[in-house]
Motif scaffolding. Structure first.
Motif, PDB file in Angstrom:
ATOM      1  N   GLY A  23       0.829  -1.193   0.000  1.00  0.00           N
ATOM      2  CA  GLY A  23       0.000   0.000   0.000  1.00  0.00           C
ATOM      3  C   GLY A  23       0.862   1.240   0.000  1.00  0.00           C
ATOM      4  N   ALA A  24       0.701   2.061   1.036  1.00  0.00           N
ATOM      5  CA  ALA A  24       1.417   3.336   1.107  1.00  0.00           C
ATOM      6  C   ALA A  24       2.824   3.202   1.691  1.00  0.00           C
ATOM      7  CB  ALA A  24       0.613   4.325   1.955  1.00  0.00           C
ATOM      8  N   VAL A  25       3.212   1.996   2.074  1.00  0.00           N
ATOM      9  CA  VAL A  25       4.514   1.783   2.709  1.00  0.00           C
ATOM     10  C   VAL A  25       5.408   0.950   1.804  1.00  0.00           C
ATOM     11  CG1 VAL A  25       5.724   0.903   4.735  1.00  0.00           C
ATOM     12  CG2 VAL A  25       3.424   1.874   4.970  1.00  0.00           C
ATOM     13  N   ASP A  59       1.567   5.543  -5.047  1.00  0.00           N
ATOM     14  CA  ASP A  59       0.870   5.101  -3.837  1.00  0.00           C
ATOM     15  C   ASP A  59       1.763   5.132  -2.597  1.00  0.00           C
ATOM     16  OD1 ASP A  59      -1.513   4.599  -5.221  1.00  0.00           O
ATOM     17  OD2 ASP A  59      -0.856   2.580  -5.771  1.00  0.00           O
ATOM     18  N   VAL A  60       3.069   5.144  -2.786  1.00  0.00           N
ATOM     19  CA  VAL A  60       3.995   5.066  -1.657  1.00  0.00           C
ATOM     20  C   VAL A  60       4.121   6.423  -0.983  1.00  0.00           C
ATOM     21  CG1 VAL A  60       6.396   4.672  -0.988  1.00  0.00           C
ATOM     22  CG2 VAL A  60       5.283   3.120  -2.585  1.00  0.00           C
ATOM     23  N   ARG A  61       3.993   6.431   0.340  1.00  0.00           N
ATOM     24  CA  ARG A  61       4.108   7.662   1.128  1.00  0.00           C
ATOM     25  C   ARG A  61       5.187   7.614   2.191  1.00  0.00           C
ATOM     26  NH1 ARG A  61      -1.650   8.993   3.440  1.00  0.00           N
ATOM     27  NH2 ARG A  61      -0.297  10.439   4.613  1.00  0.00           N
ATOM     28  N   VAL A  62       5.622   6.419   2.559  1.00  0.00           N
ATOM     29  CA  VAL A  62       6.652   6.261   3.585  1.00  0.00           C
ATOM     30  C   VAL A  62       7.599   5.155   3.149  1.00  0.00           C
ATOM     31  CG1 VAL A  62       7.130   5.641   5.985  1.00  0.00           C
ATOM     32  CG2 VAL A  62       5.115   7.006   5.448  1.00  0.00           C
ATOM     33  N   LEU A  63       8.896   5.353   3.384  1.00  0.00           N
ATOM     34  CA  LEU A  63       9.898   4.331   3.104  1.00  0.00           C
ATOM     35  C   LEU A  63      10.520   3.873   4.418  1.00  0.00           C
ATOM     36  CD1 LEU A  63      11.675   2.822   0.924  1.00  0.00           C
ATOM     37  CD2 LEU A  63      13.347   4.662   1.311  1.00  0.00           C
ATOM     38  N   VAL A  64      10.522   2.558   4.637  1.00  0.00           N
ATOM     39  CA  VAL A  64      11.154   1.956   5.809  1.00  0.00           C
ATOM     40  C   VAL A  64      12.380   1.180   5.347  1.00  0.00           C
ATOM     41  CG1 VAL A  64      10.891   0.303   7.707  1.00  0.00           C
ATOM     42  CG2 VAL A  64       8.960   1.760   7.034  1.00  0.00           C
ATOM     43  N   VAL A  65      13.501   1.377   6.020  1.00  0.00           N
ATOM     44  CA  VAL A  65      14.721   0.621   5.751  1.00  0.00           C
ATOM     45  C   VAL A  65      14.959  -0.303   6.937  1.00  0.00           C
ATOM     46  CG1 VAL A  65      17.175   0.743   5.200  1.00  0.00           C
ATOM     47  CG2 VAL A  65      15.643   2.592   4.451  1.00  0.00           C
TER      48      VAL A  65
END
Length: 263
Positions: A23-25, A59-65
């Motif tokens: 989704g957004a992540v 659609d992506v709003r946040v990026l997690v590493v």
């Protein structure tokens, strides 16, 4: 992986560093557990490609590493690779370019970024976490920057990221000694923003906020950290544009209607 010149060099990075979207992540996963997620040159070269993929997804709003399998976040540079190429000046220069580009682009990535650190986060791995906007540390997280133990130096760009977070005194302490800090101490000096078993709560908070606001404010913070001290034409334009945006209409309508906004 995209077809391009130099694909052979980065071939294995497609399995050790990958992007997954929910989704957004988007999650940029480090998956080299047998090497404690140490980065080789192929992975540094691959990272900007994955950032571009995430940025291109509307659609992506946040990026997690984070680590793909828990445990070590990243043990830093692949020391075996460094030793194998230590006498090759051309390789060393290319490796430095790859690291500098990856760190620069992660630091200035358009969307909010979160590093989820569950285990050891050392050397270049700590640099990756520093390049993210926020860091969440699990109970087993440990942070250290160890070039002084190897007779090396840390990239100036990443030294600035560290100083911006913890101040020059704590930065010197970490860099001069190569000491390892546990999660509680990392929180106390400002190296991490939150202690939690996972990144879910922080991501939920980011997704509840206006994407226009978070992206614009991220740009403003970066401008301040890069030395800007007053408005210019671009910052004034962004400030004024907010009043004409859909997020402003939704946010103010939700406020009047006493409900949570839906961005």
């Amino acid at each position: 992986m995209t077809e391009q010149a130099g694909r052979t060099m980065s071939e294995d990075a497609g399995t050790t560093l990958r992007l997954e979207r929910d989704g957004a992540v988007a999650r940029l996963l480090i998956d080299r557990a047998d090497k404690r997620n140490a980065f080789n040159i192929a992975m540094w070269q691959r990272l900007p490609e994955l950032l571009a993929e995430a940025d291109a997804d509307p659609d992506v709003r946040v990026l997690v590493v984070k680590s793909a399998n828990g445990g070590a976040f990243c043990a830093g540079a692949d020391i075996a690779e460094l030793l194998a190429n230590k006498d090759d000046a051309a390789w060393r220069a290319e490796n430095q370019r790859a690291i500098n580009r990856a760190q620069y682009e992660l630091t200035r990535f358009r969307l909010p970024t979160v590093a989820m650190v569950e285990g050891d986060c050392v050397g270049g791995g700590c640099g990756i976490a520093l390049a993210c906007d926020m860091r969440v540390a699990g109970p087993q997280a440990r942070f250290g920057i160890t070039p002084a133990k190897l007779g090396l130096v840390y990239p100036l760009h990443d030294v600035k990221l560290l100083v911006d977070l913890v101040g020059p005194g704590q930065a010197r302490r970490m860099l001069f000694t190569g000491m390892l800090l546990g999660a509680d101490e990392a929180l106390s000096i400002g190296l991490v923003e939150e202690l939690a078993a996972n990144e879910d709560a922080m991501v939920a908070q980011l997704l509840a906020a206006s994407p226009f606001s978070t992206q614009a404010i991220k740009g403003f913070v970066r401008s301040v950290l890069d030395g800007q001290v007053g408005d210019d034409a671009e910052s004034l334009r962004v400030f004024a544009a907010a009043f004409e945006g859909a997020d402003f209409r939704e946010g103010t309508t939700a406020f009047v209607e006493k409900r949570k906004p839906t961005f």
